[in-house]
Design a protein around this motif. Structure first.
Motif, PDB file in Angstrom:
ATOM      1  N   GLY A   1       1.709  -4.457  -1.386  1.00 15.56           N
ATOM      2  CA  GLY A   1       1.614  -4.533   0.042  1.00 15.56           C
ATOM      3  C   GLY A   1       0.520  -5.378   0.474  1.00 15.56           C
ATOM      4  O   GLY A   1      -0.038  -6.060  -0.291  1.00 15.56           O
ATOM      5  N   SER A   2       0.137  -5.407   1.631  1.00  9.49           N
ATOM      6  CA  SER A   2      -0.896  -6.318   2.147  1.00  9.49           C
ATOM      7  C   SER A   2      -1.253  -5.658   3.530  1.00  9.49           C
ATOM      8  O   SER A   2      -0.551  -5.014   4.154  1.00  9.49           O
ATOM      9  CB  SER A   2      -0.266  -7.788   2.196  1.00  9.49           C
ATOM     10  OG  SER A   2       0.616  -7.596   3.370  1.00  9.49           O
ATOM     11  N   GLY A   3      -2.398  -5.870   3.934  1.00  9.28           N
ATOM     12  CA  GLY A   3      -2.846  -5.891   5.196  1.00  9.28           C
ATOM     13  C   GLY A   3      -3.110  -4.040   5.381  1.00  9.28           C
ATOM     14  O   GLY A   3      -3.816  -3.395   4.512  1.00  9.28           O
ATOM     15  N   GLN A   4      -2.508  -3.463   6.362  1.00  3.57           N
ATOM     16  CA  GLN A   4      -2.363  -2.015   6.660  1.00  3.57           C
ATOM     17  C   GLN A   4      -1.248  -1.217   6.026  1.00  3.57           C
ATOM     18  O   GLN A   4      -1.576  -0.135   5.855  1.00  3.57           O
ATOM     19  CB  GLN A   4      -2.465  -1.926   7.941  1.00  3.57           C
ATOM     20  CG  GLN A   4      -3.784  -2.300   8.910  1.00  3.57           C
ATOM     21  CD  GLN A   4      -3.574  -2.122  10.273  1.00  3.57           C
ATOM     22  OE1 GLN A   4      -2.983  -3.052  10.956  1.00  3.57           O
ATOM     23  NE2 GLN A   4      -4.249  -0.978  10.780  1.00  3.57           N
ATOM     24  N   GLU A   5      -0.276  -1.836   5.396  1.00  4.36           N
ATOM     25  CA  GLU A   5       0.685  -0.984   4.598  1.00  4.36           C
ATOM     26  C   GLU A   5       0.893  -1.443   3.406  1.00  4.36           C
ATOM     27  O   GLU A   5       1.092  -2.573   2.915  1.00  4.36           O
ATOM     28  CB  GLU A   5       1.920  -1.342   5.617  1.00  4.36           C
ATOM     29  CG  GLU A   5       3.051  -0.166   5.002  1.00  4.36           C
ATOM     30  CD  GLU A   5       4.252  -0.092   5.906  1.00  4.36           C
ATOM     31  OE1 GLU A   5       3.960   0.297   7.123  1.00  4.36           O
ATOM     32  OE2 GLU A   5       5.427  -0.212   5.804  1.00  4.36           O
ATOM     33  N   TRP A   6       0.810  -0.237   2.528  1.00  5.95           N
ATOM     34  CA  TRP A   6       0.767  -0.231   0.964  1.00  5.95           C
ATOM     35  C   TRP A   6       1.988   0.565   0.317  1.00  5.95           C
ATOM     36  O   TRP A   6       2.206   1.640   1.069  1.00  5.95           O
ATOM     37  CB  TRP A   6      -0.350  -0.210   0.244  1.00  5.95           C
ATOM     38  CG  TRP A   6      -1.495  -1.414   0.782  1.00  5.95           C
ATOM     39  CD1 TRP A   6      -2.148  -1.539   2.010  1.00  5.95           C
ATOM     40  CD2 TRP A   6      -1.775  -2.543   0.086  1.00  5.95           C
ATOM     41  NE1 TRP A   6      -2.822  -2.661   1.923  1.00  5.95           N
ATOM     42  CE2 TRP A   6      -2.728  -3.267   0.844  1.00  5.95           C
ATOM     43  CE3 TRP A   6      -1.379  -2.975  -1.542  1.00  5.95           C
ATOM     44  CZ2 TRP A   6      -3.208  -4.437   0.158  1.00  5.95           C
ATOM     45  CZ3 TRP A   6      -2.172  -3.989  -1.641  1.00  5.95           C
ATOM     46  CH2 TRP A   6      -2.757  -4.887  -1.129  1.00  5.95           C
ATOM     47  N   THR A   7       2.349   0.148  -0.818  1.00  8.20           N
ATOM     48  CA  THR A   7       3.441   1.320  -1.628  1.00  8.20           C
ATOM     49  C   THR A   7       2.856   1.461  -2.979  1.00  8.20           C
ATOM     50  O   THR A   7       2.624   0.464  -3.560  1.00  8.20           O
ATOM     51  CB  THR A   7       4.698   0.598  -1.339  1.00  8.20           C
ATOM     52  OG1 THR A   7       5.309   0.569  -0.030  1.00  8.20           O
ATOM     53  CG2 THR A   7       5.626   1.795  -2.216  1.00  8.20           C
ATOM     54  N   LEU A   8       2.809   2.630  -3.084  1.00  8.69           N
ATOM     55  CA  LEU A   8       1.966   3.030  -4.436  1.00  8.69           C
ATOM     56  C   LEU A   8       3.221   3.861  -5.324  1.00  8.69           C
ATOM     57  O   LEU A   8       4.025   4.580  -4.774  1.00  8.69           O
ATOM     58  CB  LEU A   8       0.846   3.851  -4.330  1.00  8.69           C
ATOM     59  CG  LEU A   8      -0.242   3.565  -3.686  1.00  8.69           C
ATOM     60  CD1 LEU A   8      -1.179   4.510  -3.259  1.00  8.69           C
ATOM     61  CD2 LEU A   8      -0.863   2.183  -4.166  1.00  8.69           C
ATOM     62  N   LEU A   9       3.138   3.560  -6.515  1.00  8.88           N
ATOM     63  CA  LEU A   9       4.194   4.309  -7.428  1.00  8.88           C
ATOM     64  C   LEU A   9       3.305   4.989  -8.377  1.00  8.88           C
ATOM     65  O   LEU A   9       2.600   4.692  -9.190  1.00  8.88           O
ATOM     66  CB  LEU A   9       5.145   3.561  -8.189  1.00  8.88           C
ATOM     67  CG  LEU A   9       6.172   4.445  -8.813  1.00  8.88           C
ATOM     68  CD1 LEU A   9       7.743   3.897  -8.355  1.00  8.88           C
ATOM     69  CD2 LEU A   9       6.048   4.504 -10.407  1.00  8.88           C
ATOM     70  N   CYS A  10       3.284   6.331  -8.183  1.00  6.44           N
ATOM     71  CA  CYS A  10       2.426   7.276  -8.915  1.00  6.44           C
ATOM     72  C   CYS A  10       3.125   7.816 -10.081  1.00  6.44           C
ATOM     73  O   CYS A  10       4.228   8.333  -9.773  1.00  6.44           O
ATOM     74  CB  CYS A  10       1.730   8.310  -7.976  1.00  6.44           C
ATOM     75  SG  CYS A  10       0.662   7.569  -6.765  1.00  6.44           S
ATOM     76  N   ASN A  11       2.425   8.186 -11.268  1.00  5.69           N
ATOM     77  CA  ASN A  11       3.207   9.075 -12.423  1.00  5.69           C
ATOM     78  C   ASN A  11       1.929  10.000 -12.872  1.00  5.69           C
ATOM     79  O   ASN A  11       0.933   9.894 -13.521  1.00  5.69           O
ATOM     80  CB  ASN A  11       3.294   8.230 -13.693  1.00  5.69           C
ATOM     81  CG  ASN A  11       3.558   9.068 -14.710  1.00  5.69           C
ATOM     82  OD1 ASN A  11       4.321   9.968 -14.686  1.00  5.69           O
ATOM     83  ND2 ASN A  11       3.050   8.305 -15.836  1.00  5.69           N
ATOM     84  N   GLY A  12       1.984  11.241 -12.165  1.00  4.07           N
ATOM     85  CA  GLY A  12       1.025  12.448 -12.317  1.00  4.07           C
ATOM     86  C   GLY A  12      -0.375  11.794 -11.645  1.00  4.07           C
ATOM     87  O   GLY A  12      -0.302  10.769 -10.980  1.00  4.07           O
TER      88      GLY A  12
END
Length: 93
Positions: free
Chosen positions: A47-58
């Protein structure tokens, strides 16, 4: 069981149900733009700026605690595809 390989190296082995259940994709919005989210315990982050995407594992509680410190708002919480899980585990994005 499924196995994920990258350049001949084993990246992940587990049952399909367990792999899908263990991962979550979060889309977050920050109050102010940033260049980096710092040390967030996510498998993948883009992502960048104000919007981000995270992929979480536990470890979702730890990630959410880090997001609180950034005053981030979770705007979407969905199950990722196997392709998204693979790409995040191999490239971190």
């Amino acid at each position: 069981h499924i196995a994920m390989l990258h350049h001949g190296e084993l990246v992940l082995v587990d049952t399909l149900d367990d792999v899908l259940a263990a991962h979550i994709r979060l889309t977050i919005r920050l109050p102010d733009p940033v260049d980096s989210l710092g040390e967030i315990a996510a498998v993948g982050c883009k992502g960048s700026g104000q919007e981000w995407t995270l992929l979480c594992n536990g470890g979702l509680a730890e990630v959410e605690q880090s997001l609180q410190a950034l005053n981030a708002q979770v705007v979407e919480r969905v199950s990722p595809t196997l392709e998204e899980i693979f790409v995040a585990r191999v490239h971190g994005t």
